[in-house]
Design a protein around this motif. Structure first.
Motif, PDB file in Angstrom:
ATOM      1  N   GLN A   1     -15.355  29.147  10.361  1.00 28.30           N
ATOM      2  CA  GLN A   1     -16.057  28.152  11.155  1.00 28.30           C
ATOM      3  C   GLN A   1     -16.694  28.837  12.360  1.00 28.30           C
ATOM      4  O   GLN A   1     -16.323  29.955  12.724  1.00 28.30           O
ATOM      5  CB  GLN A   1     -15.090  27.062  11.615  1.00 28.30           C
ATOM      6  CG  GLN A   1     -13.901  27.606  12.376  1.00 28.30           C
ATOM      7  CD  GLN A   1     -12.802  26.583  12.550  1.00 28.30           C
ATOM      8  OE1 GLN A   1     -12.950  25.424  12.216  1.00 28.30           O
ATOM      9  NE2 GLN A   1     -11.678  27.001  13.089  1.00 28.30           N
ATOM     10  N   GLU A   2     -17.639  28.164  12.958  1.00 26.99           N
ATOM     11  CA  GLU A   2     -18.296  28.693  14.149  1.00 26.99           C
ATOM     12  C   GLU A   2     -18.455  27.563  15.149  1.00 26.99           C
ATOM     13  O   GLU A   2     -18.831  26.443  14.789  1.00 26.99           O
ATOM     14  CB  GLU A   2     -19.666  29.278  13.801  1.00 26.99           C
ATOM     15  CG  GLU A   2     -20.361  29.883  15.012  1.00 26.99           C
ATOM     16  CD  GLU A   2     -21.800  30.248  14.729  1.00 26.99           C
ATOM     17  OE1 GLU A   2     -22.515  30.591  15.677  1.00 26.99           O
ATOM     18  OE2 GLU A   2     -22.213  30.166  13.563  1.00 26.99           O
ATOM     19  N   LEU A   3     -18.167  27.869  16.407  1.00 31.33           N
ATOM     20  CA  LEU A   3     -18.274  26.874  17.467  1.00 31.33           C
ATOM     21  C   LEU A   3     -19.437  27.224  18.379  1.00 31.33           C
ATOM     22  O   LEU A   3     -19.611  28.376  18.772  1.00 31.33           O
ATOM     23  CB  LEU A   3     -16.985  26.815  18.286  1.00 31.33           C
ATOM     24  CG  LEU A   3     -16.981  25.745  19.381  1.00 31.33           C
ATOM     25  CD1 LEU A   3     -16.673  24.382  18.769  1.00 31.33           C
ATOM     26  CD2 LEU A   3     -15.977  26.077  20.470  1.00 31.33           C
ATOM     27  N   ALA A   4     -20.240  26.231  18.714  1.00 31.63           N
ATOM     28  CA  ALA A   4     -21.333  26.400  19.672  1.00 31.63           C
ATOM     29  C   ALA A   4     -21.120  25.440  20.832  1.00 31.63           C
ATOM     30  O   ALA A   4     -20.749  24.279  20.633  1.00 31.63           O
ATOM     31  CB  ALA A   4     -22.675  26.130  19.004  1.00 31.63           C
TER      32      ALA A   4
ATOM     33  N   THR B   1     -18.646  27.399   7.634  1.00 30.80           N
ATOM     34  CA  THR B   1     -19.322  28.579   7.098  1.00 30.80           C
ATOM     35  C   THR B   1     -18.942  28.768   5.631  1.00 30.80           C
ATOM     36  O   THR B   1     -17.843  28.401   5.205  1.00 30.80           O
ATOM     37  CB  THR B   1     -18.953  29.847   7.886  1.00 30.80           C
ATOM     38  OG1 THR B   1     -17.538  30.020   7.871  1.00 30.80           O
ATOM     39  CG2 THR B   1     -19.431  29.746   9.321  1.00 30.80           C
ATOM     40  N   THR B   2     -19.853  29.334   4.881  1.00 33.13           N
ATOM     41  CA  THR B   2     -19.665  29.546   3.449  1.00 33.13           C
ATOM     42  C   THR B   2     -20.060  30.972   3.100  1.00 33.13           C
ATOM     43  O   THR B   2     -21.098  31.463   3.551  1.00 33.13           O
ATOM     44  CB  THR B   2     -20.539  28.572   2.636  1.00 33.13           C
ATOM     45  OG1 THR B   2     -20.208  27.233   2.991  1.00 33.13           O
ATOM     46  CG2 THR B   2     -20.317  28.768   1.142  1.00 33.13           C
TER      47      THR B   2
ATOM     48  N   ALA C   1     -29.841  32.895  12.887  1.00 33.16           N
ATOM     49  CA  ALA C   1     -28.868  32.116  13.656  1.00 33.16           C
ATOM     50  C   ALA C   1     -27.850  31.440  12.752  1.00 33.16           C
ATOM     51  O   ALA C   1     -26.780  31.024  13.214  1.00 33.16           O
ATOM     52  CB  ALA C   1     -29.589  31.071  14.500  1.00 33.16           C
ATOM     53  N   THR C   2     -28.154  31.330  11.463  1.00 31.27           N
ATOM     54  CA  THR C   2     -27.250  30.626  10.550  1.00 31.27           C
ATOM     55  C   THR C   2     -26.845  31.473   9.352  1.00 31.27           C
ATOM     56  O   THR C   2     -26.246  30.955   8.409  1.00 31.27           O
ATOM     57  CB  THR C   2     -27.918  29.333  10.033  1.00 31.27           C
ATOM     58  OG1 THR C   2     -29.132  29.667   9.348  1.00 31.27           O
ATOM     59  CG2 THR C   2     -28.230  28.386  11.184  1.00 31.27           C
TER      60      THR C   2
ATOM     61  N   PRO D   1     -26.046  23.758   8.120  1.00 32.13           N
ATOM     62  CA  PRO D   1     -27.211  23.461   8.969  1.00 32.13           C
ATOM     63  C   PRO D   1     -26.898  22.477  10.084  1.00 32.13           C
ATOM     64  O   PRO D   1     -27.523  22.516  11.142  1.00 32.13           O
ATOM     65  CB  PRO D   1     -28.232  22.886   7.980  1.00 32.13           C
ATOM     66  CG  PRO D   1     -27.428  22.417   6.812  1.00 32.13           C
ATOM     67  CD  PRO D   1     -26.247  23.336   6.725  1.00 32.13           C
ATOM     68  N   GLU D   2     -25.931  21.598   9.871  1.00 35.60           N
ATOM     69  CA  GLU D   2     -25.569  20.609  10.878  1.00 35.60           C
ATOM     70  C   GLU D   2     -24.085  20.734  11.205  1.00 35.60           C
ATOM     71  O   GLU D   2     -23.282  21.150  10.370  1.00 35.60           O
ATOM     72  CB  GLU D   2     -25.868  19.188  10.381  1.00 35.60           C
ATOM     73  CG  GLU D   2     -27.344  18.910  10.145  1.00 35.60           C
ATOM     74  CD  GLU D   2     -28.161  18.973  11.424  1.00 35.60           C
ATOM     75  OE1 GLU D   2     -27.592  18.658  12.503  1.00 35.60           O
ATOM     76  OE2 GLU D   2     -29.343  19.348  11.356  1.00 35.60           O
TER      77      GLU D   2
END
Length: 711
Positions: free
Chosen positions: A306-309, A372-373, A416-417, A482-483
């Motif tokens: 996972q990624e946190l922003a 994330t995948t 960025a993704t 993406p979201e």
């Protein structure tokens, strides 16, 4: 002050077939700028390094025959070796009048046709005039030089290879060459060389907005100051606001990658791709111990999945009102802590030059969690041919020279993704390769890296030197959703307020004792430098055991005995040391190393201490809160931890925290006073527990040690 030279390069931008800078009234653009300057005086004077970080903002106030701009340096940090530091967010830093002049900002006007300077002045007219009247001020000279328009080009042909003459870039006659043109941007480089001065830079323009977006520039020129002459060399890196200042600063100081080949890494592990947590904590905390503010937020679940922003970061005053435009993001980083807990740090700088800035009581932000995948795809390589592979939002391009089938180049661009994770099916070595071969030889490696990074904007070129011809190769890319899958507003509060909530993760894992473990589980004998003898007696064994010599010897009339090596000191958390080290020495303590002697040590114990597994339960949502049945609430923490240990995944006994304050529990605290609803709060994530038991069977052991003779 050299960052203000950026305006000169703005005037090179534009759109349509040719690039023409055509800003609109009210347009505003901010740039983060990092410079590193080396001042080398002639003679015996010492060299000086000057490093700076800035946030420079341009606002268009007039268009037409004259282009007029308001220019503000919203943030500045200047570090000059031997002359101290200057920071815009520290009122005690720098001359008071100079700070007032900078806080007011400046006005710059240029002729839209020729680029000639029309007006340059400070908004604080009294201080500006006073500064000019002083004459010879290095600061004012640099400011005027930086704000003056050194070159103006009415149009840049949107044609790769096109060249233009720039009559004056920082005193140089330079040539600009268009490198690449896409529907979105134009990239170019410019260079100049004279007898004592030279310059090279690369830049990019946004073809839609016509503004300059990125630049890296190296300038070398002679200088004269107070009769002292020498050489000045500056590396400048610029990017839009929102870029990492720390990353930009890194580019100006360090070569980012070693060109030496290294072994091709093993492929990444395959993992499930669902987000690892279904909740986000409501609060993090603000660390004010550094020059800048640091926000710390704790993310549960495996951070690799996972990624946190953190977006829309805002400062609030004591009444909860937003302090407008108060913060500049410097750096974002992530650190694994313990178990599946990661700490997300965001470094912030306070913008503005206020003498009495409003106190920041708290900070809020929008937390967004993305899943994330890991995407994987295989390709059969064909030596000597160029191949492409689309994977996870990236295009991977592979090529190898016809006459070198064991050399393979992989080019790709992380986004960025989407990030390239690795590959499987390649054996040999590899190295990174930036586009530095086309750069001038006079540039230093770190300068080439900085300029190449601007040109590539994330592009990576990996060169593989293979042991054998490749067949099928699998590539892995980590793709972010993406979201966001989770969102919430997060508050950053004082550390004390954060720590007071027992359901928030502890900021760090605290071992009960310094070192990796408490002590050996059993008494352990070992040599000291080959000629001495040490024995470590764990705390639990000390009241049960007697250490003696079955066979000893004397040195100069003094018999050898076992004696404490030193009085054990309490650990860093105040708890008794986990064991006593004994040393074999003469009874006067003067000799502890022996030659050509033999000694037999005997240990007699009335019981046999040992650790046994102990069951415990943890709160599912807050696994650092644990319950152990049968504990006495009136027992002290020290007495409890002498016979019960909660271990992390490295086998270290963990300390306990006061359940109410979050501070480390003191040895004399009772379990009842630090508990929270029957739970103990652990300084980390325990994975198992053990308790001390003493078997009634006696324990005896004997060691014979022969000390080697003198060589």
């Amino acid at each position: 002050m050299r960052p203000l030279v950026l305006l000169a390069l703005l005037l090179l931008g534009g759109c349509n077939d040719d690039l023409v800078f055509s800003p609109k009234l009210g347009d505003e653009q901010s740039y983060q700028v990092v410079t590193s300057t080396l001042v080398k005086p002639d003679g015996h004077y010492p060299s000086q390094h000057v490093d700076s970080q800035s946030l420079v903002r341009y606002r268009v106030t007039e268009t037409g025959k004259v282009l007029r701009f308001d220019i503000a340096n919203d943030y500045m940090a200047l570090d000059a070796s031997g002359q101290g530091r200057l920071r815009s967010d520290q009122p005690s830093s720098g001359d008071k009048e100079w700070r007032q002049l900078m806080a007011a900002g400046f006005e710059l006007a240029v002729d839209a046709n020729s680029g000639a300077l029309v007006t340059l002045k400070g908004h604080d007219q009294a201080l500006w005039q006073k500064a000019l009247e002083r004459g010879g001020s290095d600061l004012i000279r640099q400011l005027r030089q930086g704000m003056a328009v050194p070159g103006f080009v009415s149009a840049i042909p949107a044609t790769p290879g096109a060249t233009l003459a720039l009559p004056d870039i920082q005193g140089h006659r330079a040539t600009l060459t268009v490198d690449e043109v896409t529907p979105l941007q134009l990239s170019a480089h410019f260079s100049a060389e004279a007898e004592q001065a030279r310059l090279y830079g690369r830049l990019q323009f946004d073809r839609k907005t016509t503004w300059l977006t990125h630049m890296a520039l190296v300038m070398e020129a002679p200088f004269e100051r107070f009769g002292i002459t020498g050489q000045l060399r500056t590396l400048m890196v610029m990017a839009p606001k929102g870029s990492s200042l720390a990353s930009l600063s890194y580019r100006t100081h360090y070569q980012q990658r070693d060109d030496e080949p290294f072994a091709i890494p093993t492929p990444p592990e395959q993992q499930s791709h669902a987000p690892a947590t279904d909740h986000l904590y409501a609060e993090g905390y603000i660390d004010r111990r550094h020059d800048d503010l640091r926000l710390s937020y704790f993310l549960p679940g495996n951070p690799d999945r996972q990624e946190l922003a953190l977006d829309n970061i805002e400062a609030l005053d004591a009444s909860g009102q937003v302090i407008k435009d108060a913060l500049l993001v410097q750096e974002r980083s992530r650190y694994p802590l313990y178990g599946d807990i990661a700490r997300i740090d965001t470094s912030l700088a306070r913008t503005g030059w206020q003498e009495n800035p409003t106190t920041i009581a708290s900070i809020r932000a929008d937390a967004k969690l993305y899943a994330t995948t890991v995407r994987a795809k295989s390709l059969t390589l064909q030596p000597g041919k160029s191949q492409q592979l689309s994977l996870g939002g990236q295009t991977l391009t592979l090529s190898s020279p016809p006459n070198a089938p064991l050399e393979l180049t992989l080019s790709h661009t992380n986004t960025a993704t989407s990030w390239l994770l690795g590959f499987d099916g390649l054996q040999g070595t590899m190295n990174w390769q930036n586009d530095t071969k086309s750069l001038p030889d006079w540039l230093q490696p770190v300068e080439k890296e900085a300029i190449a990074s601007i040109a590539g904007q994330g592009a990576e070129h990996l060169v593989f030197h293979l042991d054998k011809a490749p067949g099928q190769v699998t590539f892995y890319v980590l793709e972010r959703s993406p979201e966001p899958v989770l969102r919430r507003e997060v508050s950053f509060v004082s550390p004390n307020r954060y720590l007071a909530n027992p359901h928030y993760p502890p900021p760090e894992a605290l071992a009960l004792f310094e070192g990796s473990d408490s002590a050996p589980l059993e008494p352990a004998l070992h040599l000291d430098k080959g000629q001495g003898l040490l024995l470590t007696l764990p705390t639990a064994w000390q009241p049960l055991c007697k250490l003696s010599l079955d066979k000893g010897f004397s040195e100069n009339g003094h018999p050898v005995t076992w004696q404490p090596a030193a009085v054990p000191e309490a650990g860093y958390l105040g708890f008794a040391a986990p064991g006593q080290q004994m040393v074999l020495a003469t009874d006067d303590g003067k000799r502890r190393y022996f030659y050509g002697q033999s000694v037999t040590t005997r240990l007699d114990c009335t019981g046999t201490p040992g650790w046994q597994p102990l069951a415990f339960s943890a709160d599912p949502a807050s696994p650092w809160l644990v319950k152990v049945e049968g504990l006495d609430g009136n027992a002290t923490v020290e007495a409890t931890l002498a016979r019960l240990q909660l271990l992390d995944d490295e086998g270290r006994p963990l300390a306990l925290l006061d359940g109410h304050s979050g501070m480390p529990a003191k040895p004399g605290d009772t379990l009842a006073s630090i508990g929270v609803d029957g739970y103990l709060r652990v300084a980390g994530l325990p994975v198992k527990a053990r308790q001390l038991v003493v078997a009634p069977a006696p324990y005896q052991r004997q060691w014979t040690t022969d000390f080697p003779p003198l060589p």
